[in-house]
Design a protein around this motif. Sequence first.
Motif, PDB file in Angstrom:
ATOM      1  N   UNK A  71      -4.229  -7.356  -0.830  1.00  0.00           N
ATOM      2  CA  UNK A  71      -4.377  -7.763  -1.997  1.00  0.00           C
ATOM      3  C   UNK A  71      -3.060  -8.426  -2.331  1.00  0.00           C
ATOM      4  N   UNK A  72      -2.982  -9.866  -2.691  1.00  0.00           N
ATOM      5  CA  UNK A  72      -1.824 -10.463  -2.949  1.00  0.00           C
ATOM      6  C   UNK A  72      -1.796 -11.167  -4.314  1.00  0.00           C
ATOM      7  N   UNK A  73      -0.610 -11.252  -4.812  1.00  0.00           N
ATOM      8  CA  UNK A  73      -0.491 -11.821  -6.273  1.00  0.00           C
ATOM      9  C   UNK A  73       0.825 -12.679  -6.306  1.00  0.00           C
ATOM     10  N   UNK A  74       0.844 -13.763  -6.924  1.00  0.00           N
ATOM     11  CA  UNK A  74       2.346 -14.593  -7.088  1.00  0.00           C
ATOM     12  C   UNK A  74       2.331 -15.337  -8.396  1.00  0.00           C
ATOM     13  N   UNK A  75       3.478 -15.891  -8.589  1.00  0.00           N
ATOM     14  CA  UNK A  75       3.896 -16.566  -9.849  1.00  0.00           C
ATOM     15  C   UNK A  75       4.882 -17.481  -9.454  1.00  0.00           C
ATOM     16  N   UNK A  76       5.101 -18.476 -10.453  1.00  0.00           N
ATOM     17  CA  UNK A  76       6.287 -19.275 -10.306  1.00  0.00           C
ATOM     18  C   UNK A  76       7.244 -19.178 -11.319  1.00  0.00           C
ATOM     19  N   UNK A  77       8.646 -19.092 -10.876  1.00  0.00           N
ATOM     20  CA  UNK A  77       9.528 -18.858 -11.812  1.00  0.00           C
ATOM     21  C   UNK A  77      10.493 -20.197 -11.772  1.00  0.00           C
TER      22      UNK A  77
ATOM     23  N   UNK B 232       3.831 -10.784  -4.385  1.00  0.00           N
ATOM     24  CA  UNK B 232       3.790  -9.227  -3.773  1.00  0.00           C
ATOM     25  C   UNK B 232       2.315  -9.210  -2.996  1.00  0.00           C
ATOM     26  N   UNK B 233       2.243  -8.117  -2.022  1.00  0.00           N
ATOM     27  CA  UNK B 233       1.105  -8.119  -1.195  1.00  0.00           C
ATOM     28  C   UNK B 233       1.036  -6.572  -0.879  1.00  0.00           C
ATOM     29  N   UNK B 234      -0.126  -6.033  -1.303  1.00  0.00           N
ATOM     30  CA  UNK B 234      -0.390  -4.711  -1.119  1.00  0.00           C
ATOM     31  C   UNK B 234      -1.469  -4.318   0.157  1.00  0.00           C
ATOM     32  N   UNK B 235      -0.976  -3.570   1.031  1.00  0.00           N
ATOM     33  CA  UNK B 235      -1.633  -3.319   2.240  1.00  0.00           C
ATOM     34  C   UNK B 235      -2.311  -1.925   2.459  1.00  0.00           C
ATOM     35  N   UNK B 236      -3.568  -1.739   2.892  1.00  0.00           N
ATOM     36  CA  UNK B 236      -4.220  -0.399   3.241  1.00  0.00           C
ATOM     37  C   UNK B 236      -4.749  -0.442   4.632  1.00  0.00           C
ATOM     38  N   UNK B 237      -4.472   0.521   5.277  1.00  0.00           N
ATOM     39  CA  UNK B 237      -4.714   0.307   6.852  1.00  0.00           C
ATOM     40  C   UNK B 237      -5.517   1.690   7.209  1.00  0.00           C
ATOM     41  N   UNK B 238      -6.717   1.703   7.797  1.00  0.00           N
ATOM     42  CA  UNK B 238      -7.414   2.645   8.361  1.00  0.00           C
ATOM     43  C   UNK B 238      -7.409   2.528   9.726  1.00  0.00           C
ATOM     44  N   UNK B 239      -7.059   3.771  10.694  1.00  0.00           N
ATOM     45  CA  UNK B 239      -6.748   3.559  11.958  1.00  0.00           C
ATOM     46  C   UNK B 239      -7.895   4.747  12.477  1.00  0.00           C
ATOM     47  N   UNK B 240      -8.675   4.395  13.402  1.00  0.00           N
ATOM     48  CA  UNK B 240      -9.659   5.338  14.084  1.00  0.00           C
ATOM     49  C   UNK B 240      -9.350   5.156  15.831  1.00  0.00           C
ATOM     50  N   UNK B 241      -8.980   6.496  16.356  1.00  0.00           N
ATOM     51  CA  UNK B 241      -8.519   6.673  17.403  1.00  0.00           C
ATOM     52  C   UNK B 241      -9.382   7.829  18.077  1.00  0.00           C
ATOM     53  N   UNK B 242      -8.714   8.535  19.123  1.00  0.00           N
ATOM     54  CA  UNK B 242      -9.299   9.850  19.609  1.00  0.00           C
ATOM     55  C   UNK B 242      -8.187  10.819  19.801  1.00  0.00           C
ATOM     56  N   UNK B 243      -8.495  12.139  19.730  1.00  0.00           N
ATOM     57  CA  UNK B 243      -7.560  13.237  19.990  1.00  0.00           C
ATOM     58  C   UNK B 243      -8.265  13.936  21.213  1.00  0.00           C
ATOM     59  N   UNK B 244      -7.291  14.590  22.171  1.00  0.00           N
ATOM     60  CA  UNK B 244      -7.485  15.367  23.146  1.00  0.00           C
ATOM     61  C   UNK B 244      -7.921  16.865  22.509  1.00  0.00           C
ATOM     62  N   UNK B 245      -9.194  17.212  22.784  1.00  0.00           N
ATOM     63  CA  UNK B 245      -9.495  18.461  22.391  1.00  0.00           C
ATOM     64  C   UNK B 245      -9.548  19.607  23.530  1.00  0.00           C
TER      65      UNK B 245
END
Length: 315
Positions: free
Chosen positions: A137-143, A150-163
Amino acid sequence: MTGMRSKWALALAMVAVLAVGPAVAAADGDGTVVGAGAIFQIGAGARPLALGGAFAGVSEDENALFYNPAGLATLGRPGLTSFYSTQYQVVGYGALGLALRKLGVGALYLNSPGIPGAGEGGEILPNFAYSNLAGLVGAATELGPVAVGVRGKYLLVRSAELVGGDEPDLGPAQGTGAALDAGALVQLGPVRLGLVVENAVATPIRYSTGAVEAWERRLVAGASVRLRSLLLAADVESVGGHSQYYHAGAELGLGLLALRGGITAPMGGDGEDAADSRELTAGIGLRLGSLQVDYAYLMPATLPDSHRLSLALRF
């Protein structure tokens, strides 16, 4: 008066990001692994990729959301952009973005299925998949002559673990994290200068396994100049303070058609290692009314060539 207050509020938010970012980044404790969020460095949009990734000082179209959020403040028309590619014939990667004047939202997706699994002792394990899903999500203005964003980022990672156990197997693992970027653009006649600070403020990616992964700070400074139908662009990039790259590209407009070329390479490197990291790019763009079609051809020195296609609809 309300509009002016909102502009200054956004500007102060960007300054706060730049001021407190180093303190937050330094707060990560032992056991933290640096290198999260690589999905945001692959690049989205065939036009910037055909320019060798040199877009921080351009950011004049829908791709501003992915390269420099400050460019959202200067968009002439709202646009919807989509992008998909098969990274080196193995990994599926795509992007979708909606850029409005001063606002933008987008998503990135990466999926690598069927990765062969192996245990610590070399035993063969079932194939597993690795995927990323990210929202922006980004937002900007002019001065005055300066645009800030500014830009906000959200990350979801799916992987595997050794059981563990008598018969080791792979189980699901998942991690999430967020980060905030800041950008600026200034127009000086035909010259445009850009600056982007990525992951200035971030919460580490925390996995269900207990592992923690930190975001690497990324700084990009870019410049572009438009000489009638010719656009020249160059970026200098620093990742984590340990890797530096330059990006350079050119675009020639021929009416509805645009021809592009570029290069990405490490800075200060000579010899075989530098040559192996160099990537040449080429591309073409076609404008059909409100529809923009862009194609990029990436030629890494050692990895397989890849093709990128993106579509943009401008309202």
